[in-house]
Motif scaffolding. Structure first.
Motif, PDB file in Angstrom:
ATOM      1  N   ALA A 116      48.825 114.069  19.046  1.00  0.00           N
ATOM      2  CA  ALA A 116      48.578 115.101  20.210  1.00  0.00           C
ATOM      3  C   ALA A 116      47.253 114.841  20.906  1.00  0.00           C
ATOM      4  N   THR A 117      46.402 114.558  20.083  1.00  0.00           N
ATOM      5  CA  THR A 117      45.071 114.252  20.788  1.00  0.00           C
ATOM      6  C   THR A 117      45.245 113.038  21.711  1.00  0.00           C
ATOM      7  N   ALA A 118      45.918 111.931  21.093  1.00  0.00           N
ATOM      8  CA  ALA A 118      45.939 110.707  21.962  1.00  0.00           C
ATOM      9  C   ALA A 118      46.757 111.035  23.297  1.00  0.00           C
ATOM     10  N   GLU A 119      47.629 111.975  23.335  1.00  0.00           N
ATOM     11  CA  GLU A 119      48.522 112.307  24.581  1.00  0.00           C
ATOM     12  C   GLU A 119      47.674 112.885  25.500  1.00  0.00           C
ATOM     13  N   ALA A 120      46.790 113.999  24.953  1.00  0.00           N
ATOM     14  CA  ALA A 120      45.886 114.704  25.798  1.00  0.00           C
ATOM     15  C   ALA A 120      44.815 113.776  26.603  1.00  0.00           C
ATOM     16  N   ALA A 147      38.142 105.172  27.422  1.00  0.00           N
ATOM     17  CA  ALA A 147      37.749 104.862  26.007  1.00  0.00           C
ATOM     18  C   ALA A 147      38.118 105.957  24.931  1.00  0.00           C
ATOM     19  N   THR A 148      38.193 107.221  25.365  1.00  0.00           N
ATOM     20  CA  THR A 148      38.431 108.531  24.426  1.00  0.00           C
ATOM     21  C   THR A 148      39.931 108.262  24.193  1.00  0.00           C
ATOM     22  N   SER A 149      40.714 107.870  25.371  1.00  0.00           N
ATOM     23  CA  SER A 149      42.127 107.536  25.253  1.00  0.00           C
ATOM     24  C   SER A 149      42.649 106.542  23.920  1.00  0.00           C
ATOM     25  N   ARG A 150      41.760 105.332  24.255  1.00  0.00           N
ATOM     26  CA  ARG A 150      41.843 104.209  23.248  1.00  0.00           C
ATOM     27  C   ARG A 150      41.791 104.668  21.970  1.00  0.00           C
ATOM     28  N   GLN A 151      40.504 105.388  21.828  1.00  0.00           N
ATOM     29  CA  GLN A 151      40.089 105.854  20.369  1.00  0.00           C
ATOM     30  C   GLN A 151      41.153 106.883  19.747  1.00  0.00           C
ATOM     31  N   ALA A 152      41.759 107.610  20.780  1.00  0.00           N
ATOM     32  CA  ALA A 152      42.878 108.433  20.157  1.00  0.00           C
ATOM     33  C   ALA A 152      44.261 107.687  19.667  1.00  0.00           C
ATOM     34  N   ASP A 153      44.458 106.396  20.285  1.00  0.00           N
ATOM     35  CA  ASP A 153      45.490 105.736  20.110  1.00  0.00           C
ATOM     36  C   ASP A 153      45.138 104.961  18.854  1.00  0.00           C
ATOM     37  N   ALA A 154      43.891 104.594  18.501  1.00  0.00           N
ATOM     38  CA  ALA A 154      43.595 104.005  17.483  1.00  0.00           C
ATOM     39  C   ALA A 154      43.552 104.940  16.063  1.00  0.00           C
ATOM     40  N   ALA A 155      43.129 106.244  16.291  1.00  0.00           N
ATOM     41  CA  ALA A 155      43.472 107.197  15.249  1.00  0.00           C
ATOM     42  C   ALA A 155      45.003 107.523  14.781  1.00  0.00           C
TER      43      ALA A 155
END
Length: 389
Positions: A116-120, A147-155
């Motif tokens: 969900a965080t990554a989608e946002a 960068a925040t989106s990529r971090q969310a994908d990594a999470a």
């Protein structure tokens, strides 16, 4: 005294002398002149003789697996019969799965949150891209959002891996058989606490058909064999191995040598050879002591001599009598290091065509004339004819 008595006594004495003289003459005629002793011989020739070796060995399982837990917990069930044959993948134990099932649920929830965080973050970065093109927002704001989106994908990836780990640990609460074989006694009972670092396995499974026999051979003997093979005096052969069991009986099935170790045991000076045997009835068990007999090569220039013909001096040196020129017995020193059934394998000292004395050796002396006949020829005994009385 009557004058007839001296005459009668004289006649009796003369008659006794005549009878004794006649008896002595008859005895000497029956004995006759004594000739050379008769001996039996065999004519030797070269033949191909297998180099049979007998070695001590121990039976070893073809496959062995120690069943160990990969997660910690309380044993809830044991699902096999001790001593039975189990199949690969068969469930043997069940460990309390509740803690690991809860971990799976937690990992699944963490993954959902990360997704969900990554989608946002992905939507936010998508909105800033057209604004950055018209310079409605700074390029730095777009960079931060991406960068925040990529971090969310990594999470998301991290939480997905955590979920997979939790699922695997949950599967480990069911302990399967790693191999097919006969399982021994269970070392842990229901209710016991097991851990991943424990010293003892839950149980041991061994595959006994086929089965291995590990034999120990002197490194010096193995070196001599390899030199003989390299020189061409010994021909290689397929090593079919026969086993002598602990009670002295023959195993009945043959095996084959698989390999020899590439190192020598420093404490014993031996090399380990391994042979594989079929074991459909389970006669051979791991740890059993056996003796193995097999041919390591074929000596194509050996001479076989019956053991009765070979004598040894106090130093162990072997010798035989052969029939020489003019039928004279010759004492010949030979090399006979090993036996082959009822014969000695002679590798030096004899030539093809030599007549080796095998019968009547007790009456033979070096250089004495003998009367040679083929071995096992019946001896002719002359019975003196009876003279008429």
């Amino acid at each position: 005294m009557s004058p007839r008595r001296p005459a009668i006594a004289l006649l009796s004495f003369a008659a006794a002398l005549a009878v004794s003289g006649c008896g002595a003459d008859t005895s000497s005629k029956q004995r006759g002149p004594k000739g050379p002793p008769q001996v039996g011989y065999v004519t030797v020739a070269r033949s191909s003789v297998p180099l049979v070796t007998e070695l001590a060995g121990r039976v070893t399982a073809f496959e062995m697996s120690e069943v160990r837990p990969q997660v910690a917990g309380i044993v809830r069930e044991r699902l096999f019969t001790e001593g039975a044959v189990v199949r690969k993948g068969q469930t043997l134990y069940r460990i309390d799965p509740r803690l690991y099932a809860a971990t799976v649920d937690q990992a699944r929830a963490n993954l959902a949150s990360a997704q969900a965080t990554a989608e946002a973050a992905r939507i936010s970065a998508g909105r800033l891209r057209p604004l950055a093109k018209i310079e409605a927002v700074s390029a730095q704001d777009l960079t931060n959002a991406e960068a925040t989106s990529r971090q969310a994908d990594a999470a998301v990836a991290q939480n997905r891996a955590a979920l997979e780990t939790a699922r695997i640990n949950l599967e480990f609460t069911t302990v399967p058989a790693p191999i097919t074989g006969r399982i021994g006694r269970s070392l842990f009972t229901v209710g016991a606490l097991v851990t991943t670092s424990q010293a003892d396995p839950l149980a041991v499974i061994q595959r006994l058909d086929p089965i291995f026999v590990d034999m120990q051979q002197s490194s010096a003997d193995l070196l001599a064999l390899r030199r003989s093979l390299a020189s061409g005096g010994i021909a290689p052969t397929v090593a079919k191995v026969r086993l002598i069991l602990e009670d002295g009986s023959d195993y009945g099935m043959t095996g084959t040598v698989q390999f020899a170790e590439v190192m020598v045991n420093a404490s014993t000076g031996t090399v380990t050879l391994r042979a594989k045997f079929p074991n459909p009835r389970g006669v051979l068990l791991p740890g059993m002591f056996v003796r193995a007999r097999f041919a390591q090569g074929v000596d194509r220039g050996a001479i076989l001599v019956p053991q009765a013909a070979v004598s040894r001096d106090p130093k162990g040196q072997a010798s035989v009598f052969i029939v020489g020129p003019d039928n004279k017995a010759i004492d010949r020193t030979v090399t006979a290091a090993r036996a082959q059934g009822p014969d000695w394998v002679v590798t030096a000292g004899l030539q093809p065509g030599d007549r080796v004395i095998v019968q009547g050796t007790a009456n033979v002396k070096p250089g004495a004339v003998v009367r040679p006949v083929a071995a096992d020829t019946p001896q002719k005994i002359v019975v003196p004819a009876k003279k008429p009385s």
